[in-house]
Design an enzyme around this catalytic site. Structure first.
Site, PDB file in Angstrom:
ATOM      1  N   GLU A  81       0.683  -1.085  -0.116  1.00  0.00           N
ATOM      2  CA  GLU A  81      -0.087  -0.251  -0.129  1.00  0.00           C
ATOM      3  C   GLU A  81       0.809   1.268  -0.161  1.00  0.00           C
ATOM      4  OE1 GLU A  81      -2.369  -0.633   3.417  1.00  0.00           O
ATOM      5  OE2 GLU A  81      -4.079  -1.607   2.195  1.00  0.00           O
ATOM      6  N   GLU A 112       6.702 -21.912   7.769  1.00  0.00           N
ATOM      7  CA  GLU A 112       7.131 -21.214   8.625  1.00  0.00           C
ATOM      8  C   GLU A 112       8.189 -21.810   9.558  1.00  0.00           C
ATOM      9  OE1 GLU A 112       4.259 -21.465  12.760  1.00  0.00           O
ATOM     10  OE2 GLU A 112       3.361 -20.486  10.919  1.00  0.00           O
TER      11      GLU A 112
END
Length: 271
Positions: A81, A112
């Site tokens: 963004e 992960e």
């Protein structure tokens, strides 16, 4: 582990399946209201980290977010963004997620848990001492993130983190830890809820403050935003009208000519 993972503590609510829709919504909202107050307690930590981020960016460095699952996705969202909102280059703020871009939409099993991939992902981006890396993990125990920050520390790269468990391995690893203790989730262990909200709010604070420090806001307006749709073009026109007191046709002409709100304002004022 010698610390308490409050994000996985038992919920204060029971028999959720017996609640009405309204009861569930009221209860979730009640819990959500505590998040901002939890962040308030962490403002000194956020201030320290954001100050360093701003300094790094001012000196030509980059900001990296690295995480897994929800935490990784939040980092990717915040990074993605920044260019449209503040007009900065795509490579200034970079979000990395365990499992790669495919993991943004679908979970990648065991990604992960890697103790090597995080650092490898950073190396692919040619990470250097000029940059800063923020690890994001609600639990504070994600191997992908902790190992990446450990390697950063060993290579003189500044590290920070955002986590929701005090005394976690991640908080102990990061040079500038931000710990927002939000307590048990409404659904036990569902850290995409309060913990995810807390992380998103802190990310907003860090990136917005850093961009303001970089001069990417004029007054309180996003004058460097990318004009990527009609809504933003209209907003840009209205910004120009307000800032230099011209009518809409003139503001429209200026924006079409200069393709950027800041340039339109500055060049008009300098004529």
């Amino acid at each position: 582990m010698d610390f308490k993972k409050t994000t996985e503590s038992d919920s204060h609510y029971h028999s959720l399946e017996k609640m009405s829709v309204e009861e569930i919504l009221i209860s979730i909202n009640k819990e959500d209201q505590t998040v901002a107050l939890s962040i308030k307690k962490s403002l000194p930590q956020i201030n320290k980290l954001t100050t360093v981020v701003s300094e790094k960016l001012k000196n030509g460095g980059r900001l990296f977010y690295i995480g897994a699952g929800t935490s990784g996705r939040l980092g990717v969202v915040d990074a993605s963004e920044c260019p449209p909102t503040f007009g900065v280059d795509q490579g200034l703020v970079i979000g990395l997620i365990a499992g790669g871009d495919a993991a943004i939409r679908e979970a990648v099993e065991f990604a992960e848990d890697s103790t090597t991939q995080g650092w490898q992902d950073l190396q692919l981006e040619h990470i250097s001492e000029a940059d800063i890396v923020i690890g994001i993990a609600a639990s504070g125990t994600t191997p992908y993130v902790i190992s990446a920050l450990t390697q950063c520390n060993a290579n003189n790269i500044v590290t920070g983190c955002i986590t929701c468990n005090g005394g976690s391995p991640l908080a102990e690893t990061a040079q500038y830890p931000v710990v927002v203790v939000v307590g048990p989730e409404f659904v036990t262990g569902s850290s995409r809820m309060k913990a995810g909200t807390a992380q998103k709010l802190v990310l907003n604070m860090i990136s917005t403050t850093a961009m303001i420090q970089l001069g990417r806001i004029k007054g309180n307006k996003m004058v460097d935003m990318q004009l990527s749709n009609n809504k933003l073009v209209d907003r840009g026109i209205r910004m120009i009208m307000s800032e230099i007191n011209v009518d809409r046709p003139t503001a429209t002409m200026l924006l079409e000519q200069h393709k950027n709100v800041r340039n339109a304002i500055n060049l008009y004022q300098n004529d």
